[in-house]
Design an enzyme around this catalytic site. Structure first.
Site, PDB file in Angstrom:
ATOM      1  N   HIS A   1      -1.698   5.185   3.430  1.00 24.87           N
ATOM      2  CA  HIS A   1      -1.789   3.741   3.673  1.00 24.87           C
ATOM      3  C   HIS A   1      -2.114   3.051   2.352  1.00 24.87           C
ATOM      4  O   HIS A   1      -3.073   3.406   1.670  1.00 24.87           O
ATOM      5  CB  HIS A   1      -2.819   3.449   4.768  1.00 24.87           C
TER       6      HIS A   1
ATOM      7  N   HIS B   1      -2.991  -2.598  11.600  1.00 24.26           N
ATOM      8  CA  HIS B   1      -1.755  -1.843  11.331  1.00 24.26           C
ATOM      9  C   HIS B   1      -1.995  -0.336  11.490  1.00 24.26           C
ATOM     10  O   HIS B   1      -1.192   0.373  12.103  1.00 24.26           O
ATOM     11  CB  HIS B   1      -1.241  -2.161   9.922  1.00 24.26           C
TER      12      HIS B   1
ATOM     13  N   ARG C   1      -1.695   4.792  14.376  1.00 27.57           N
ATOM     14  CA  ARG C   1      -2.467   6.040  14.487  1.00 27.57           C
ATOM     15  C   ARG C   1      -3.226   6.176  15.791  1.00 27.57           C
ATOM     16  O   ARG C   1      -3.860   7.213  16.027  1.00 27.57           O
ATOM     17  CB  ARG C   1      -3.414   6.170  13.293  1.00 27.57           C
TER      18      ARG C   1
ATOM     19  N   SER D   1      -2.358 -13.298   7.565  1.00 27.63           N
ATOM     20  CA  SER D   1      -3.109 -13.210   6.306  1.00 27.63           C
ATOM     21  C   SER D   1      -4.593 -13.574   6.442  1.00 27.63           C
ATOM     22  O   SER D   1      -5.431 -12.962   5.759  1.00 27.63           O
ATOM     23  CB  SER D   1      -2.429 -14.016   5.200  1.00 27.63           C
TER      24      SER D   1
ATOM     25  N   SER E   1     -14.385  14.806  -4.284  1.00 27.15           N
ATOM     26  CA  SER E   1     -13.509  15.489  -5.237  1.00 27.15           C
ATOM     27  C   SER E   1     -13.645  17.008  -5.120  1.00 27.15           C
ATOM     28  O   SER E   1     -14.753  17.526  -4.987  1.00 27.15           O
ATOM     29  CB  SER E   1     -13.904  15.062  -6.658  1.00 27.15           C
ATOM     30  N   GLN E   2     -12.520  17.689  -5.240  1.00 23.53           N
ATOM     31  CA  GLN E   2     -12.570  19.163  -5.318  1.00 23.53           C
ATOM     32  C   GLN E   2     -12.554  19.606  -6.790  1.00 23.53           C
ATOM     33  O   GLN E   2     -12.515  20.792  -7.076  1.00 23.53           O
ATOM     34  CB  GLN E   2     -11.389  19.781  -4.561  1.00 23.53           C
TER      35      GLN E   2
HETATM   36  C1  LIG Z   1       3.745   9.297  13.524  1.00 16.72           C
HETATM   37  C2  LIG Z   1       3.894   9.301  12.028  1.00 16.72           C
HETATM   38  C3  LIG Z   1       4.592  10.310  11.400  1.00 16.72           C
HETATM   39  C4  LIG Z   1       4.739  10.326  10.016  1.00 16.72           C
HETATM   40  N1  LIG Z   1       5.447  11.332   9.431  1.00 16.72           N
HETATM   41  C5  LIG Z   1       5.626  11.349   8.092  1.00 16.72           C
HETATM   42  C6  LIG Z   1       6.377  12.377   7.441  1.00 16.72           C
HETATM   43  O1  LIG Z   1       6.896  13.281   8.086  1.00 16.72           O
HETATM   44  N2  LIG Z   1       6.490  12.354   6.090  1.00 16.72           N
HETATM   45  C7  LIG Z   1       5.945  11.351   5.332  1.00 16.72           C
HETATM   46  O2  LIG Z   1       6.106  11.353   4.116  1.00 16.72           O
HETATM   47  N3  LIG Z   1       5.214  10.369   5.923  1.00 16.72           N
HETATM   48  C8  LIG Z   1       5.041  10.341   7.266  1.00 16.72           C
HETATM   49  N4  LIG Z   1       4.305   9.345   7.844  1.00 16.72           N
HETATM   50  C9  LIG Z   1       3.647   8.350   6.986  1.00 16.72           C
HETATM   51  C10 LIG Z   1       4.471   7.068   6.817  1.00 16.72           C
HETATM   52  O3  LIG Z   1       5.723   7.342   6.230  1.00 16.72           O
HETATM   53  C11 LIG Z   1       3.719   6.040   5.920  1.00 16.72           C
HETATM   54  O4  LIG Z   1       3.473   6.626   4.664  1.00 16.72           O
HETATM   55  C12 LIG Z   1       2.403   5.617   6.547  1.00 16.72           C
HETATM   56  O5  LIG Z   1       2.620   5.130   7.850  1.00 16.72           O
HETATM   57  C13 LIG Z   1       1.726   4.527   5.707  1.00 16.72           C
HETATM   58  O6  LIG Z   1       2.633   3.518   5.373  1.00 16.72           O
HETATM   59  P1  LIG Z   1       2.721   2.109   6.096  1.00 16.72           P
HETATM   60  O7  LIG Z   1       3.843   1.390   5.465  1.00 16.72           O
HETATM   61  O8  LIG Z   1       2.744   2.257   7.550  1.00 16.72           O
HETATM   62  O9  LIG Z   1       1.309   1.388   5.813  1.00 16.72           O
HETATM   63  P2  LIG Z   1       0.690   0.769   4.499  1.00 16.72           P
HETATM   64  O10 LIG Z   1       1.033   1.550   3.297  1.00 16.72           O
HETATM   65  O11 LIG Z   1      -0.754   0.600   4.790  1.00 16.72           O
HETATM   66  O12 LIG Z   1       1.359  -0.637   4.392  1.00 16.72           O
HETATM   67  C14 LIG Z   1       1.130  -1.648   5.366  1.00 16.72           C
HETATM   68  C15 LIG Z   1       2.342  -2.540   5.447  1.00 16.72           C
HETATM   69  O13 LIG Z   1       2.460  -3.242   4.216  1.00 16.72           O
HETATM   70  C16 LIG Z   1       3.832  -3.407   3.898  1.00 16.72           C
HETATM   71  N5  LIG Z   1       4.133  -2.719   2.614  1.00 16.72           N
HETATM   72  C17 LIG Z   1       3.440  -1.695   2.080  1.00 16.72           C
HETATM   73  N6  LIG Z   1       3.951  -1.334   0.888  1.00 16.72           N
HETATM   74  C18 LIG Z   1       5.017  -2.138   0.696  1.00 16.72           C
HETATM   75  C19 LIG Z   1       5.980  -2.239  -0.328  1.00 16.72           C
HETATM   76  N7  LIG Z   1       5.972  -1.458  -1.397  1.00 16.72           N
HETATM   77  N8  LIG Z   1       6.953  -3.163  -0.178  1.00 16.72           N
HETATM   78  C20 LIG Z   1       6.994  -3.981   0.884  1.00 16.72           C
HETATM   79  N9  LIG Z   1       6.117  -3.931   1.903  1.00 16.72           N
HETATM   80  C21 LIG Z   1       5.142  -3.028   1.810  1.00 16.72           C
HETATM   81  C22 LIG Z   1       4.649  -2.816   5.040  1.00 16.72           C
HETATM   82  O14 LIG Z   1       4.920  -3.799   6.004  1.00 16.72           O
HETATM   83  C23 LIG Z   1       3.687  -1.809   5.613  1.00 16.72           C
HETATM   84  O15 LIG Z   1       3.956  -1.464   6.939  1.00 16.72           O
HETATM   85  C24 LIG Z   1       4.152   9.294   9.224  1.00 16.72           C
HETATM   86  C25 LIG Z   1       3.444   8.276   9.869  1.00 16.72           C
HETATM   87  C26 LIG Z   1       3.305   8.268  11.240  1.00 16.72           C
HETATM   88  C27 LIG Z   1       2.522   7.140  11.891  1.00 16.72           C
END
Ligand SMILES: Cc1cc2nc3c(=O)[nH]c(=O)nc-3n(C[C@H](O)[C@H](O)[C@H](O)COP(=O)(O)OP(=O)(O)OC[C@H]3O[C@@H](n4cnc5c(N)ncnc54)[C@H](O)[C@@H]3O)c2cc1C
Length: 268
Positions: free
Chosen positions: A87, A172, A177, A62, A97-98
């Protein structure tokens, strides 16, 4: 349009900010007393750095949210931006904006992936987009608002961002990425962000790695086939291999093993 990433601003002294954040947790001193010791150099920059680097090895995340970076990002496609805005935590986006920006003369900037160029299909793509641009222009001239004319625009259309991201979120995002499984454009953007952070705060920038990096988890947790196909996989172990080794160790099977046996276990 080439991809551009510009570090617009950042927390003034990231190492001091992190030192203060962590120190307040672990010290009997008040923040004011810590600050006074920094000001009169009883606590040097090197000492702060050493302390922060040790904390970066831990799971105490944190305090990392107290350092932020602002970036301008341009020349990226809407295919990229759909992924970027998924994210949710620790990052704030503003995107061109479009609806409020109407492309003039039916011309919109777009990106052509290298694979399309290598396949000799870039001209075909340009011809299709010229047609879409002409129809867009016709719609706008006929009074169709930009927010509806944009339904014609492809994923390749360029877009621009101004974002603010805290360091915990940036770690993260880099975990996911900079991984070779991420899309090339995303990897490029995050590489450029990393380079910009390295220039102003090398000790922090260096920790922006794919999750298998030695400063992050140190191993791959993607599926095994993906790990085998990954060039970084030659340097970083897969999670299941580590567990195989660990279980063999617990069973007392490692004492008599030679290097060839170890390799066999790793390939199980
Ligand atoms: C290689 C790859 C392929 C992907 N393919 C697809 C796909 O095919 N289709 C698709 O829809 N998406 C896809 N994604 C996107 C993926 O599903 C996530 O939407 C993206 O990685 C962002 O979410 P995140 O949780 O990693 O990060 P963030 O949204 O930035 O969140 C960061 C962290 O905060 C915590 N967090 C966030 N929100 C919450 C919550 N509500 N409750 C509890 N904890 C939380 C979690 O620990 C999370 O990891 C892909 C991502 C990658 C890297």
């Amino acid at each position: 349009m080439p991809i551009e990433v510009t570090l617009i601003d950042h927390t003034k002294d990231p190492i001091r900010a992190l030192y203060m954040a962590y120190r307040v947790c672990y010290s009997a001193l008040t923040p004011e007393q810590v600050l006074a010791r920094i000001a009169d150099e009883r606590i040097s920059h090197e000492k702060m750095l050493e302390f922060v680097e040790a904390r970066l090895q831990t799971g105490h995340m944190s305090p990392l949210e107290q350092v932020v970076f602002e970036f301008g990002i341009s020349g990226v496609s809407r295919a990229f931006s759909h992924q970027f805005v998924r994210h949710r935590i620790g990052i704030s986006f503003e995107q061109q904006s479009q609806r409020y920006v109407t492309y003039q003369g039916g011309e919109f900037p777009y990106s052509v992936p290298r694979t399309v160029q290598q396949a000799g299909l870039a001209d075909d793509m340009a011809a299709l987009f010229a047609e879409a641009g002409a129809l867009y222009e016709k719609m706008v001239a006929a009074g169709v608002p930009a927010e509806d004319a944009r339904f014609l625009l492809p994923n390749a259309t360029n877009t621009n961002f101004k974002i603010t991201v805290n360091f915990a979120a940036l770690l993260h995002i880099a975990d996911l990425r900079l991984c070779t499984r991420a899309q090339w454009e995303f990897r490029k953007v995050v590489s450029l962000m990393r380079a910009a952070v390295v220039r102003v705060a090398p000790e922090l920038g260096r920790t922006l790695q794919p999750k298998c990096g030695e400063r992050r988890m140190g191993y791959c947790d993607e599926d095994y086939d993906a790990w085998e196909a990954c060039p970084i996989g030659r340097k970083r172990p897969h999670k299941s291999d580590l567990f195989n080794l660990y279980n063999a160790y617990r069973r007392g099977e490692l004492a008599d093993l030679d290097a060839a046996d170890m390799e066999l276990i790793a390939s199980e």
